[in-house]
Design a protein around this motif. Sequence first.
Motif, PDB file in Angstrom:
ATOM      1  N   PRO A   8      -9.137  -0.434   8.452  1.00 48.79           N
ATOM      2  CA  PRO A   8      -9.835   0.744   7.788  1.00 48.79           C
ATOM      3  C   PRO A   8      -9.099   0.764   6.281  1.00 48.79           C
ATOM      4  CG  PRO A   8      -8.659   1.434   9.722  1.00 48.79           C
ATOM      5  CD  PRO A   8      -8.668   0.178   9.899  1.00 48.79           C
ATOM      6  N   SER A   9      -7.976   0.419   6.432  1.00 49.44           N
ATOM      7  CA  SER A   9      -7.059   0.398   4.923  1.00 49.44           C
ATOM      8  C   SER A   9      -5.752  -0.547   5.249  1.00 49.44           C
ATOM      9  CB  SER A   9      -6.336   1.855   4.789  1.00 49.44           C
ATOM     10  OG  SER A   9      -5.715   2.186   5.655  1.00 49.44           O
ATOM     11  N   GLY A  10      -4.901  -0.478   4.473  1.00 47.05           N
ATOM     12  CA  GLY A  10      -3.405  -1.311   4.678  1.00 47.05           C
ATOM     13  C   GLY A  10      -3.517  -2.546   4.119  1.00 47.05           C
ATOM     14  N   GLY A  11      -4.312  -3.025   3.289  1.00 53.49           N
ATOM     15  CA  GLY A  11      -4.216  -4.110   2.338  1.00 53.49           C
ATOM     16  C   GLY A  11      -2.781  -4.063   1.609  1.00 53.49           C
ATOM     17  N   LEU A  12      -2.527  -3.003   0.950  1.00 55.57           N
ATOM     18  CA  LEU A  12      -1.163  -2.817   0.315  1.00 55.57           C
ATOM     19  C   LEU A  12      -0.738  -1.510   0.542  1.00 55.57           C
ATOM     20  CD1 LEU A  12      -1.714  -4.928  -2.855  1.00 55.57           C
ATOM     21  CD2 LEU A  12      -0.301  -5.532  -1.134  1.00 55.57           C
ATOM     22  N   ALA A  13       0.651  -1.195   0.564  1.00 58.97           N
ATOM     23  CA  ALA A  13       0.965   0.123   0.425  1.00 58.97           C
ATOM     24  C   ALA A  13       2.289   0.160  -0.648  1.00 58.97           C
ATOM     25  CB  ALA A  13       1.650   0.743   1.733  1.00 58.97           C
ATOM     26  N   ILE A  14       2.208   1.282  -1.469  1.00 58.34           N
ATOM     27  CA  ILE A  14       3.465   1.316  -2.566  1.00 58.34           C
ATOM     28  C   ILE A  14       4.282   2.284  -1.950  1.00 58.34           C
ATOM     29  CG2 ILE A  14       3.799   1.935  -4.912  1.00 58.34           C
ATOM     30  CD1 ILE A  14       2.221  -0.817  -4.573  1.00 58.34           C
TER      31      ILE A  14
END
Length: 576
Positions: free
Chosen positions: A376-382
């Motif tokens: 659902p998300s989590g391609g990248l995190a800053i």
Amino acid sequence: MSKKRKTPEELRSHRWYGVSDLRSFGHRSRTAQMGYSRADYAGKPVIAIVNTWSDINPCHSHFRTRAEEIKRGVWQAGGFPIEMPAISLSENFQKPTTMLYRNLLAMETEELLRSYPADGAVLMGGCDKTTPALMMGAISMNLPVVFFPAGAMLRGDWRGTTLGSGSDAWKYWAELRAGNISQSEWTEIENGIARSPGTCMTMGTAATMMSAVEALGFSLPGASSLPAVDSRSAQMATLAGRRIVEMVWEDLKPSDILSPAAVDNAITTVLALGGSTNAVIHLIAMARRAGIGIGLDRFDELSRRVPVLANLRPAGKYLMEDFCYAGGLQAFLNVLSPLLNLDCLTITGNPLRESIAGRSVHNADVIRTLENPFAPSGGLAILRGNLAPAGAVMKPIAAEPHLLHHAGPAIVFDGCVDMMARIDDPDLDVNADSVLVLRNAGPKGGPGMPEWGQLPIPKKLLEQGVRDMLRISDARMSGTSYGACVLHVAPESFVGGPLALLEEGDIVELDVTKRTLNMRVSDADLAQRRAAWRPAAAVYPRGYGALFSTHIQQANEGCDFDFLEGTAPIPDPEIH
Ligand code: FES
């Protein structure tokens, strides 16, 4: 868009070829020396084919043939092709890292186009840094360009098991060190993992950046997903040659294509592909060349609402060849279209909407839907915190989930040599909860920010079955890598970033949900440590390395040279 078509007299090359003076006599006589008659070039767009072929770059080993196919298209469309070799940046072979030379190729590209009679260019790249480098130079020069992507190599194979570039090298290297495969099996893998010309065929940095540049609008639709050895790649090369000639007449330049909305499209595409963390640095640098001042926050904003749709290694199951047969990037973008700005102009002269319309997916497990994403998300995190006040980057979907919220004692390595010397020491006080930290691996400290960020798991933990640990560094990581690796910590330790102040045994805490990365050390203790910190001497006393170390910017700023950013006009050369 409608611009007035250029006339032959308005071509940039006219000043070299079309006027009647002593210098143009020299240009024409020397062109005749190469066997061309006036009819071959008079009044025609001169197309530079910037070729990053090299005998030491296996990812581009088909580029000599592709260059001829591009020339065929240029001739067909009434242009005059000139092939120009440029530094190749072979990811596997160039030391200490190709990132040290990305900006050199960017400068070379810009200056090749400026100093010679180019009216437009086809940029031939694909192997990791070649793509952003060529694009950065071309964006600054702002002549019509088509990016021609190398395409990925075929799937790897070992005894019927599919092998992916990089990812399976790390995986089976760990198994070899753990004693689970033999040396002869390891040699079989070595012989089966790279079977054809082309880039790494996982969704590593090469595939990520080729896809991002197509999403940005700079490649012909579908080009980035074709395997390097596919005959359709050869056809695409000829089409690229044909199209660039028209683009010159149309005066369709990078500044017409590159907009904040187009950059958002590229970021969204990278996130939905589960693409390489390196794309963060490269896209920031490319955008800033056009005066578009994006930073890490834009990646994080988009990452919270963009699902991962591609089931591709290293995070997923499939490889680029599968992605192509499933419909490739154009079908992927069609699925992703509710999250894209479809009005963005591409090199086709039409908006993105037109090229992706009707492109269908042929394998719903490879390219998922918005309703049934791979994640659902989590391609990248800053991440930010007292360890990374200017930001750090992580790819949550490539990590074991239990490590996304983790606190543990730091084991600190002062550089790659220190790490290699101690990581497998049986006396190293390490367990699965430890946090492995590498410093002095950033843009200035590496120098060049090498891909050391996937620190190896200590051998004694591998033997216990541990396959992932929290790892933190100011380095980058190969796009083919995986694991709970926090990367690009900024400011880097070499310039006194807080990573330089961390001590062995300090508790480091990661919370991906809150996007935080902290060390549990009081401000007073940090101030004391800072007062005692002393910078190390620069690594390069002279030469390009010294220029690099003086002018390189931090990871959160895109690692461009400070003097290359921006849109300050540079005059065309006088021709005397
Ligand atoms: Fe060239 Fe991976 S080594 S793309």
